[in-house]
Design a protein around this motif. Structure first.
Motif, PDB file in Angstrom:
ATOM      1  N   HIS A   1       2.464  11.280  -5.162  1.00 25.40           N
ATOM      2  CA  HIS A   1       3.040  10.035  -4.699  1.00 25.40           C
ATOM      3  C   HIS A   1       2.175   8.768  -4.931  1.00 25.40           C
ATOM      4  O   HIS A   1       2.278   7.855  -4.217  1.00 25.40           O
ATOM      5  N   ASN A   2       1.091   9.127  -5.714  1.00 28.55           N
ATOM      6  CA  ASN A   2       0.380   7.869  -5.973  1.00 28.55           C
ATOM      7  C   ASN A   2      -0.148   7.004  -4.889  1.00 28.55           C
ATOM      8  O   ASN A   2      -0.230   5.984  -4.752  1.00 28.55           O
ATOM      9  N   LEU A   3      -0.834   7.824  -4.110  1.00 31.49           N
ATOM     10  CA  LEU A   3      -1.089   7.108  -2.582  1.00 31.49           C
ATOM     11  C   LEU A   3      -2.525   6.584  -2.944  1.00 31.49           C
ATOM     12  O   LEU A   3      -3.153   6.977  -3.779  1.00 31.49           O
ATOM     13  N   ASP A   4      -2.711   5.362  -2.250  1.00 32.30           N
ATOM     14  CA  ASP A   4      -3.836   4.806  -2.373  1.00 32.30           C
ATOM     15  C   ASP A   4      -4.689   4.610  -0.837  1.00 32.30           C
ATOM     16  O   ASP A   4      -5.668   4.112  -0.871  1.00 32.30           O
ATOM     17  N   ARG A   5      -4.105   5.201   0.031  1.00 30.27           N
ATOM     18  CA  ARG A   5      -4.882   5.194   1.576  1.00 30.27           C
ATOM     19  C   ARG A   5      -4.134   6.729   1.937  1.00 30.27           C
ATOM     20  O   ARG A   5      -3.150   7.043   1.878  1.00 30.27           O
TER      21      ARG A   5
ATOM     22  N   GLY B   1      -5.305  23.260   2.615  1.00 32.07           N
ATOM     23  CA  GLY B   1      -5.069  22.045   3.096  1.00 32.07           C
ATOM     24  C   GLY B   1      -5.401  20.991   2.389  1.00 32.07           C
ATOM     25  O   GLY B   1      -4.924  19.901   2.253  1.00 32.07           O
ATOM     26  N   GLN B   2      -6.612  20.982   1.984  1.00 31.76           N
ATOM     27  CA  GLN B   2      -7.315  19.838   1.248  1.00 31.76           C
ATOM     28  C   GLN B   2      -6.374  19.746  -0.070  1.00 31.76           C
ATOM     29  O   GLN B   2      -6.317  18.706  -0.668  1.00 31.76           O
ATOM     30  N   GLN B   3      -5.830  20.996  -0.474  1.00 34.36           N
ATOM     31  CA  GLN B   3      -5.070  20.910  -1.963  1.00 34.36           C
ATOM     32  C   GLN B   3      -3.929  19.969  -1.638  1.00 34.36           C
ATOM     33  O   GLN B   3      -3.215  19.216  -2.484  1.00 34.36           O
ATOM     34  N   VAL B   4      -3.301  20.267  -0.650  1.00 36.01           N
ATOM     35  CA  VAL B   4      -2.217  19.457  -0.182  1.00 36.01           C
ATOM     36  C   VAL B   4      -2.314  17.876  -0.266  1.00 36.01           C
ATOM     37  O   VAL B   4      -1.488  17.307  -0.928  1.00 36.01           O
ATOM     38  N   ILE B   5      -3.449  17.551   0.290  1.00 32.94           N
ATOM     39  CA  ILE B   5      -3.815  16.144  -0.039  1.00 32.94           C
ATOM     40  C   ILE B   5      -4.040  15.597  -1.348  1.00 32.94           C
ATOM     41  O   ILE B   5      -3.301  14.808  -1.782  1.00 32.94           O
ATOM     42  N   LYS B   6      -4.784  16.338  -1.868  1.00 33.46           N
ATOM     43  CA  LYS B   6      -5.148  16.063  -3.370  1.00 33.46           C
ATOM     44  C   LYS B   6      -3.822  16.005  -3.930  1.00 33.46           C
ATOM     45  O   LYS B   6      -3.632  15.085  -4.708  1.00 33.46           O
TER      46      LYS B   6
ATOM     47  N   ARG C   1       0.906  -1.027  -0.111  1.00 31.39           N
ATOM     48  CA  ARG C   1      -0.078  -0.119  -0.119  1.00 31.39           C
ATOM     49  C   ARG C   1       0.877   1.260   0.036  1.00 31.39           C
ATOM     50  O   ARG C   1       1.908   1.275   0.455  1.00 31.39           O
ATOM     51  N   LYS C   2       0.355   2.341  -0.337  1.00 34.63           N
ATOM     52  CA  LYS C   2       0.998   3.447  -0.343  1.00 34.63           C
ATOM     53  C   LYS C   2       0.208   4.643   0.306  1.00 34.63           C
ATOM     54  O   LYS C   2      -0.752   5.133   0.100  1.00 34.63           O
ATOM     55  N   VAL C   3       0.370   4.898   1.624  1.00 34.82           N
ATOM     56  CA  VAL C   3      -0.229   5.738   2.754  1.00 34.82           C
ATOM     57  C   VAL C   3       0.289   6.924   2.803  1.00 34.82           C
ATOM     58  O   VAL C   3       1.684   7.205   2.826  1.00 34.82           O
ATOM     59  N   GLY C   4      -0.537   7.984   2.593  1.00 33.74           N
ATOM     60  CA  GLY C   4      -0.066   9.433   2.881  1.00 33.74           C
ATOM     61  C   GLY C   4      -0.637   9.739   4.434  1.00 33.74           C
ATOM     62  O   GLY C   4      -1.707   9.529   4.619  1.00 33.74           O
TER      63      GLY C   4
ATOM     64  N   PRO D   1       5.142   1.443   8.623  1.00 38.72           N
ATOM     65  CA  PRO D   1       5.186   0.747   7.370  1.00 38.72           C
ATOM     66  C   PRO D   1       4.123   1.298   6.498  1.00 38.72           C
ATOM     67  O   PRO D   1       3.315   1.634   6.910  1.00 38.72           O
ATOM     68  N   ASN D   2       4.430   1.058   5.252  1.00 39.92           N
ATOM     69  CA  ASN D   2       3.565   1.435   4.027  1.00 39.92           C
ATOM     70  C   ASN D   2       3.405   2.943   4.115  1.00 39.92           C
ATOM     71  O   ASN D   2       2.582   3.286   2.759  1.00 39.92           O
ATOM     72  N   VAL D   3       3.796   3.799   4.839  1.00 35.88           N
ATOM     73  CA  VAL D   3       3.705   5.245   4.753  1.00 35.88           C
ATOM     74  C   VAL D   3       4.678   5.774   3.671  1.00 35.88           C
ATOM     75  O   VAL D   3       6.077   5.325   3.964  1.00 35.88           O
ATOM     76  N   VAL D   4       4.356   6.490   2.707  1.00 31.85           N
ATOM     77  CA  VAL D   4       5.371   6.822   1.729  1.00 31.85           C
ATOM     78  C   VAL D   4       5.274   8.240   1.715  1.00 31.85           C
ATOM     79  O   VAL D   4       6.429   8.785   0.951  1.00 31.85           O
ATOM     80  N   PHE D   5       4.265   9.127   2.404  1.00 30.47           N
ATOM     81  CA  PHE D   5       4.659  10.511   2.743  1.00 30.47           C
ATOM     82  C   PHE D   5       3.861  10.894   3.582  1.00 30.47           C
ATOM     83  O   PHE D   5       2.759  10.500   4.182  1.00 30.47           O
ATOM     84  N   ALA D   6       4.455  11.798   4.374  1.00 35.89           N
ATOM     85  CA  ALA D   6       3.887  12.607   5.714  1.00 35.89           C
ATOM     86  C   ALA D   6       4.306  13.860   5.692  1.00 35.89           C
ATOM     87  O   ALA D   6       5.291  14.334   5.550  1.00 35.89           O
ATOM     88  N   THR D   7       3.337  14.721   6.125  1.00 34.11           N
ATOM     89  CA  THR D   7       3.598  16.089   6.245  1.00 34.11           C
ATOM     90  C   THR D   7       2.495  16.709   7.252  1.00 34.11           C
ATOM     91  O   THR D   7       1.654  15.905   7.919  1.00 34.11           O
ATOM     92  N   ASP D   8       2.970  18.360   7.451  1.00 35.31           N
ATOM     93  CA  ASP D   8       1.870  18.785   8.506  1.00 35.31           C
ATOM     94  C   ASP D   8       1.571  20.046   8.026  1.00 35.31           C
ATOM     95  O   ASP D   8       2.364  20.587   6.943  1.00 35.31           O
TER      96      ASP D   8
END
Lengths: 288, 659, 190
Positions: B59-63, B48-53, B2-5, B32-39
């Motif tokens: 990063h091709n996130l799927d979760r 803020g929502q744009q950061v997620i999108k 998985r690719k979790v943000g 584990p599985n976390v490929v991207f993290a930010t604040d």
């Protein structure tokens, strides 16, 4: 039925009739009373308003002695009852207070022996049913106002009846064949020591109560407190002389009327010791 | 893989003040599985929502995990956000690091450790999330209104006007409620009946409104959009179809009973309508007092009824009907002042309450509108009003302010001055609270023009002296005890919840507060909704309220109900139970405990040892399932799983925190 | 009337108010000044401050004024205020605590009542019981009204209601120690 008896200072002096009549009633109703050996004064209001711990320790010493006797205490005096009940509740609710009190009194009181007023013992424990069955004569419709004062009914958690409209003595009057006059000053304060210490203030308080009883058309007032008794009985003369009053209301301890109804001779329970003569009213209702 | 943000919100200083959010994001990046993290300062904001999108794309996130506030606040926001970002909305998890962490832990170091754990938990769970789809159900386009006072009538009229059928269930023989008992309304002093009765008639004649009076709600089943309601029509002993309301029966009835409507100050008959303008204007027999029921004799009403409508054999009738929405408008009771020994324990006849006064001053009341005190029918000249009786009294009454008493007491004093010339009113108050349009001005007139004497202080004792009542108070502004010899004392008794409010709340499955008032879903933002979908509140059943506020709230509740009924279909939650048929033993324990009747039996065919065998298994109706999860706990075979909260997901969370 | 500087009053009264709150178990801030205590108080008519005003003064830090007041001495401890307080506060307990503090600080605004209490307790301390004749004589002498209540004394004696000699208990040395210990313990606590 057996209780440790705590007469208190008043019942040995100004309230001697209360002592005589209490013992008479106890005998008639088969309540065994064993006086607490070497009992001391409960401190009354002066005690707890001078030193809080002393106000608990003085009554606690008597309770501790009763605990050794293995008996609950019967305290006829309203003030003694109130102080002992306060000490009982305080010691039961706090181990810290129990320890402090034990240190002061040099005796441990665990709270196993409790205190009851004479009203509770005679009118609730023995009960009106048994009393009614033992009556020798009745009050013949005598109009009596029950006056409870403060310390039997307040504060909440200490009082033995409703603080605004108690009925224990009223029910007794009815059971004895009297008319329990419903009046609004059952629990107004008589001033306690104020009629002595600050007579101008105190006498007004006594005056208000007597006046209300008067306009309620009573033959007599019945009480269960020696201080209330003294204020209502002895101060009538003062009020009549100094304040232009015209009172002539006999005051009785509830035990006096109860003893008389149970067949005791009035003279034996002290009704002749009152300041306001009881002769007329007893005569009127054939209770001589 | 998985690719979790992971997206950690500062919530201004709400979270960042006591949690090191940057550290949380740094640690999360190592999970584990976390490929991207930010604040970010405000994750719920547009940028803020744009950061997620953007991150989903980049990063091709799927979760996605958002660490911010309670999902009750912003789960819908972030679900929509990742949906527009191209993900199924159920591939989101929220870590509540605000209510569960920053708001309750002042120590930043410890708070940060806890926040990291909460995020670790969410990241472990989200890996096991699967895409889910919502389903939809039909809605029964009919509303039930419980209680036919002014609030209930207004709700019914508004919903009915919007074109939906409405049933009013009223406990009493007539609708009208408390407002019908009231003489005049503040601050305009218009006659209460004059403005209420037209609405009662409107309700009775509205083609979309059905009034079932002398009835109660017995049972509520089902759920929002489709409630199955059982209504108990109490035995009226009068056939509503035959009765014309001519009144012959109650004229001839020999039994007089204290009238509840007149607060026991007047009499009614054993067969009666509570007041002349009753709707429906058809009587009921009070079986407790009726001679026919008590002794078997009498039956005069039956003999004199010209249409043969009296029926002593009538029994309670249960009717069941489906409704899409329920509005509760059951009103209030008046505080019982007999707890106040200092005011006579309710034993002094001339110590009355506000509602008694309303009846004494009302033209159709027991004294024909001439104010006479109950004991000897003397016209009182000195009247003392005592406010806050039962209100703001934690020792003997309620902690709250009843909101209406200041105004109705001012109204009473005004009416006294108007009706009894030369009379004097004294009002004991603690505070005068008049926040309402025209209210303060009304109070001012009561003091000025009408000469009511306001005294700041609580009364300590009321007692009889001759034919007077002595009232003892302190004028606390002066600091001196005062005494008044009054002819009558009126207590502004508190508004309290109906004595049976708790029972009704349990029947409806709605919550109520320490004082038994029904609880709104949010004190500010959802004031007419309850926590139970499809059940709304109007009027004083939710808390003390005057008529204008009750009517306003009724309109709001009606709008909410109309909003629900106007939809053709309703989306249901995607987080519903699922049966693994291969493991289901068909014991159906789940069916018996499901509160929404969402589980049924299904027969399936299986190949066992070369033969086809039929056996029963549980089957979940996705539209009915509310996702409570009770079945999954009860299932012994572990074949039931709640989507979005599967056993695997929850175990993953537990492992993430505990291992 | 001089304005009260509340900033300094609150600071000055802080310790004494805290003592009174601890001793009485009453949170004076919780009082909402309804006046029900004072309306029902049978002695309010004679007080310089009503019980409500005493509570208010404590709220504002005017503690020293309260312990100098006559009100705290006139309070008959009838507890009517406590029984009726809508906030379940106990003004009578506050009065009791204030009286103890007043005595400690040497303020006894009402000499007559303070003297009566003192004579009463002195009688208990030395005899174990109250010697009422001695108490009345002692009290009247101390307050310079030797003839007050003198009229009733002979008839009281005649009725057997007054004794000429005190009744002394055996354990009076214990009682005496109790007074000393209680005094010391309360003083240590403060």
């Amino acid at each position: 039925m057996k209780y440790a008896y705590y007469p208190g200072c008043s019942l040995h002096s100004t309230g001697i009739e209360y002592n005589m009549s209490t013992l008479a009633v106890a005998k008639k109703l088969n309540v065994e009373l064993e006086e607490i050996p070497d009992w001391n004064c409960c401190g009354a209001s002066a005690g707890h308003t001078t030193n809080h711990l002393l106000g608990l320790a003085l009554p606690a010493r008597n309770l501790a002695i009763a605990e050794k006797q293995g008996l609950d205490v019967m305290a006829p005096c309203a003030s003694c009852y109130n102080r002992m009940k306060t000490a009982e509740v305080a010691v039961k609710s706090s181990p810290e207070i129990r320890a402090k009190v034990a240190e002061i009194t040099e005796m441990d009181y665990a709270g196993n022996s409790g205190v009851k007023s004479a009203l509770e013992v005679f009118l609730k424990e023995v009960g009106l049913e048994k009393i009614k069955a033992s009556l020798v004569r009745n009050l013949g419709g005598m109009k009596v106002a029950a006056y409870y004062g403060c310390l039997l009914v307040r504060p909440n958690g200490i009082g033995m009846d409703d603080p605004e409209d108690p009925m224990t003595m009223d029910d007794m009057i009815t059971a004895l064949g009297g008319e329990a006059v419903q009046w609004p000053f059952k629990t107004e304060c008589c001033g306690a020591s104020l009629p002595t210490a600050r007579s101008k203030v105190g006498l007004k308080m006594v005056n208000d109560i007597l006046q209300m009883a008067d306009i309620s058309g009573v033959d007599a007032i019945v009480t269960a407190c020696p201080l209330c008794f003294v204020n209502l009985d002895m101060r009538q003369n003062d009020l009549n002389k100094k304040a232009g009053g015209n009172f002539n209301i006999p005051i009785f301890y509830f035990t006096e009327l109860l003893a008389i109804a149970l067949g005791e001779k009035p003279g034996k329970v002290g009704v002749k010791k009152h300041f306001v003569s009881t002769a007329q009213v007893l005569d009127k209702y054939n209770l001589k | 893989m998985r690719k979790v943000g992971v997206f950690v919100c500062h919530c201004g200083s709400n979270i960042a003040g006591t949690v090191d959010v940057e550290k949380v994001a740094q640690e999360a990046a190592k999970f584990p599985n976390v490929v991207f993290a930010t604040d970010y300062k405000y994750m719920c904001s547009e940028p803020g929502q744009q950061v997620i999108k953007d991150a989903i794309k980049e990063h091709n996130l799927d979760r996605v995990v958002v660490a911010s506030c309670s999902p009750r606040m912003h789960e819908p926001t972030f679900r929509r956000c990742i949906q527009t970002g191209g993900l199924n909305p159920y591939l989101l998890e929220m870590a509540n690091i605000r209510e569960h962490c920053s708001w309750v832990h002042p120590d930043k170091a410890k708070g940060t450790v806890k926040a990291i754990d909460l995020v670790r938990k969410a990241a472990a769970k989200v890996v096991k999330n699967e895409p889910l789809q919502k389903s939809s159900i039909n809605i029964t386009k009919r509303a039930l209104v419980i209680g036919g006072g002014i609030a209930g009538i207004q709700v019914a009229l508004d919903i009915a006007d919007a074109g939906f059928p409405v049933t009013i269930v009223e406990k009493e023989p007539t609708i009208g409620g408390r407002m019908a008992q009231i003489d005049k309304t503040f601050p305009t002093l218009d006659c209460s009946a004059c403005i209420l009765t037209p609405k009662m008639v409107d309700a009775a004649q509205h083609p979309n409104i059905e009034i079932i009076s002398y009835a109660e709600v017995d049972k509520v089943e089902g759920y929002v959009g489709n409630f199955d309601i059982t209504i108990r029509k109490k035995a009226r002993s009068v056939d509503m179809n035959k009765c014309t309301g001519c009144g012959t029966c109650w004229e001839k009835c020999p039994t007089k009973v204290d009238s509840e409507f007149d607060m026991q100050l007047g009499k009614r008959k054993a067969i009666y309508t509570p007041f002349p303008q009753a709707v429906p204007n058809k009587p009921v027999i009070d079986r407790e007092h009726c001679l026919k029921f008590k002794t078997g004799k009498c039956g005069i009403c039956e003999k004199v009824c010209p249409t043969g409508a009296v029926d002593f054999t009538m029994e309670d009738e249960l009717i069941t009907q489906q409704y899409g929405a329920i509005v509760v408008a059951t009103g209030f009771d008046q505080f019982d002042h007999s707890v106040y020994g200092e005011y006579g324990y309710g034993k002094y006849p001339d110590v009355i309450t506000g509602l008694h006064f309303e009846r004494l001053v009302n033209a159709s009341g027991p004294t024909m509108g001439k104010i006479k005190r109950p004991s000897d029918h003397k016209v009182p000249e000195t009247v003392v009003f005592i406010k806050c009786v039962g209100s703001r009294d934690e020792a003997k009454g309620k902690t709250y302010c009843s909101r209406t008493c200041c105004m109705y007491t001012a109204k009473h004093a005004t009416l006294m001055a108007e009706k009894v010339k030369g009379s004097k009113s004294y009002i004991f108050y603690m505070d005068v609270r008049t926040p309402g349009k025209g209210y303060e001005e009304f109070y001012k007139r009561t003091q000025g023009e009408y000469g009511a004497q306001y005294i700041r202080g609580r009364v300590s004792k009321v007692y009889p002296k001759g034919d007077k009542l002595v009232v003892r108070g302190e004028d606390s502004l002066l600091g001196r005890p005062v005494e008044i010899e009054a002819d009558m004392v009126v207590l502004a008794s508190a508004m309290v919840a109906r004595s049976d409010a708790g029972d009704l709340a349990r029947t409806l499955g709605i919550s109520y507060d320490k004082d038994n008032f029904f609880t709104e879903a949010h004190p500010k933002l959802r004031p007419v909704e309850t926590h139970t979908a499809g059940v709304f509140l109007a009027g004083a059943c939710q808390g003390p309220k005057d008529i204008p506020d009750s009517v306003a709230q009724a309109g709001a509740a009606a709008a909410k109900a109309i909003g629900l009924l106007a939809k053709s279909q309703m989306e249901t939650e995607a987080t519903v139970s699922q049966v693994d048929e291969s493991r289901c033993s068909g014991c159906l324990l789940c069916k018996s405990i499901c509160p929404y009747k969402a589980i049924d039996v299904k027969i399936i065919a299986e190949r066992v040892g070369g033969k086809t065998v039929e056996r029963q298994v549980a089957s979940v109706n996705k539209s009915l399932c509310q996702g409570c999860g009770a079945c999954t706990v009860a299932c012994r075979a572990g074949s039931l799983n709640l989507l979005g909260f599967t056993n695997e997901q929850i175990l993953a969370e537990v492992e993430a925190v505990c291992l | 009337m001089q304005p009260i500087n509340l900033t300094s009053a609150l600071a000055a009264g802080k310790d004494l108010v805290a003592k009174v709150q601890t001793a009485s178990g009453v949170d004076v801030k919780a009082c909402y000044q309804c006046g029900k205590c004072s309306a029902g108080c049978p002695v309010a008519f004679a007080m310089d401050y009503t019980p409500r005003q005493v509570m208010r003064m404590l709220q504002l830090g005017l503690a020293e004024e309260t312990i100098k007041s006559r009100a705290i001495w006139l309070c008959a401890q009838c507890e009517t205020c406590s029984a009726r307080c809508p906030r379940s506060l106990e003004p009578a307990k506050v009065m009791e605590a204030l009286r103890i503090e007043a005595k400690r600080a040497g303020f006894e605004a009402d000499d007559e009542i303070a003297t009566f209490n003192e004579k009463f307790l002195r009688s208990v301390a030395s005899n174990g019981r109250v010697f009422e004749a001695g108490l009345i004589v002692g009290y009247n002498m101390a307050t310079v009204q030797p003839l007050k209540d003198a009229g009733v004394a002979p008839s009281m004696l005649a009725k057997g209601k007054l004794k000429l000699f005190p009744s002394k208990i055996r354990g009076r040395d214990v009682i005496n120690r109790m007074f000393t210990k209680a005094e010391k313990m309360e003083a240590d606590n403060k």
